[in-house]
Each structure stands twice: as structure tokens, then as C-alpha cells.
Design a protein around this motif. Structure first.
Motif, PDB file in Angstrom:
ATOM      1  N   ALA A  68      44.939 -43.930 -38.777  1.00  0.00           N
ATOM      2  CA  ALA A  68      44.436 -42.905 -39.200  1.00  0.00           C
ATOM      3  C   ALA A  68      43.164 -43.726 -39.866  1.00  0.00           C
ATOM      4  CB  ALA A  68      45.018 -41.846 -40.258  1.00  0.00           C
ATOM      5  N   LYS A  72      41.283 -42.322 -36.562  1.00  0.00           N
ATOM      6  CA  LYS A  72      42.085 -41.471 -35.793  1.00  0.00           C
ATOM      7  C   LYS A  72      42.944 -40.345 -36.777  1.00  0.00           C
ATOM      8  CE  LYS A  72      42.311 -43.648 -31.405  1.00  0.00           C
ATOM      9  NZ  LYS A  72      42.427 -43.055 -30.170  1.00  0.00           N
ATOM     10  N   GLU A  74      43.814 -37.495 -36.876  1.00  0.00           N
ATOM     11  CA  GLU A  74      44.901 -36.572 -36.199  1.00  0.00           C
ATOM     12  C   GLU A  74      45.921 -36.929 -36.131  1.00  0.00           C
ATOM     13  OE1 GLU A  74      42.313 -38.773 -33.081  1.00  0.00           O
ATOM     14  OE2 GLU A  74      42.020 -37.800 -34.989  1.00  0.00           O
ATOM     15  N   LEU A  77      49.232 -35.721 -38.401  1.00  0.00           N
ATOM     16  CA  LEU A  77      49.576 -34.497 -38.246  1.00  0.00           C
ATOM     17  C   LEU A  77      50.456 -34.341 -37.153  1.00  0.00           C
ATOM     18  CD1 LEU A  77      46.543 -32.293 -39.241  1.00  0.00           C
ATOM     19  CD2 LEU A  77      48.342 -33.366 -40.597  1.00  0.00           C
ATOM     20  N   GLU A  78      50.746 -35.190 -36.090  1.00  0.00           N
ATOM     21  CA  GLU A  78      51.564 -35.431 -34.948  1.00  0.00           C
ATOM     22  C   GLU A  78      52.867 -35.291 -35.434  1.00  0.00           C
ATOM     23  OE1 GLU A  78      50.447 -38.773 -32.672  1.00  0.00           O
ATOM     24  OE2 GLU A  78      48.739 -37.942 -32.152  1.00  0.00           O
TER      25      GLU A  78
END
Length: 94
Positions: A68, A72, A74, A77-78
């Protein structure tokens, strides 16, 4: 009678069949303790239980945090879609 080698983590007493896994777990717990201390030193009024929970969460997800921070966000939240019902969006707190 067979002898089975096991490794015990001093920090939480968890047992491992593999030395490498035990060392990785101990390293993660050390990171969690340092994050917890950072939070307690930086956030006035936070409870010890909350700072420990946050420290452990961040240490367990250190690989995702590193990704992150490298652009990245996102990835954080995976795998959290099922937990999103328990999260209050920041915008609603303002």
C-alpha cells in the motif's frame, strides 16, 4: 518412542513444528509490540487494549501495508468485504 522437536514462542507460548515458522511468528509479535508502543506514545488517551489490537493487526498485515505504501492502497481492503458492515466511514464522523 519418537522424539518430536517443537519450538515455543516466548512471547505468547504458541507452539510450532517448524523453526522458521516460529521465528517468523516471533518477529511478527516483536513488530506488533513496537507498533503498539508507537501508537501509545503518539495517540493520547488510547486504551492499551485498542493499541495492542491495532499493533497486532498492522503487524499481521505488514506485507499488505508495504504494498500500500508503494502505491497500491487497494490491497489493504482485500479480504475485508465481509467486515465492512462493521466499519463506519470516516466522512460520516465529521
Amino acid at each position: 518412542m519418537a522424539v518430536v522437536a517443537v519450538w515455543k514462542c516466548d512471547r505468547d507460548g504458541k507452539m510450532f513444528d517448524d523453526k522458521k515458522a516460529a521465528e517468523a511468528h516471533d518477529k511478527m509479535l516483536e513488530l506488533a509490540a513496537n507498533i503498539t508502543q508507537l501508537i501509545e506514545n503518539s495517540v493520547e488517551g488510547i486504551s492499551e487494549a485498542h493499541s495492542e489490537a491495532i499493533g497486532l493487526l498492522l503487524a499481521e498485515r505488514s506485507d499488505q501495508l508495504a504494498k500500500a505504501c508503494k502505491g497500491k492502497p487497494e490491497v489493504l481492503l482485500e479480504g475485508t468485504e465481509d467486515q465492512s458492515a462493521n466499519v463506519t466511514p470516516l466522512a460520516s464522523n465529521q
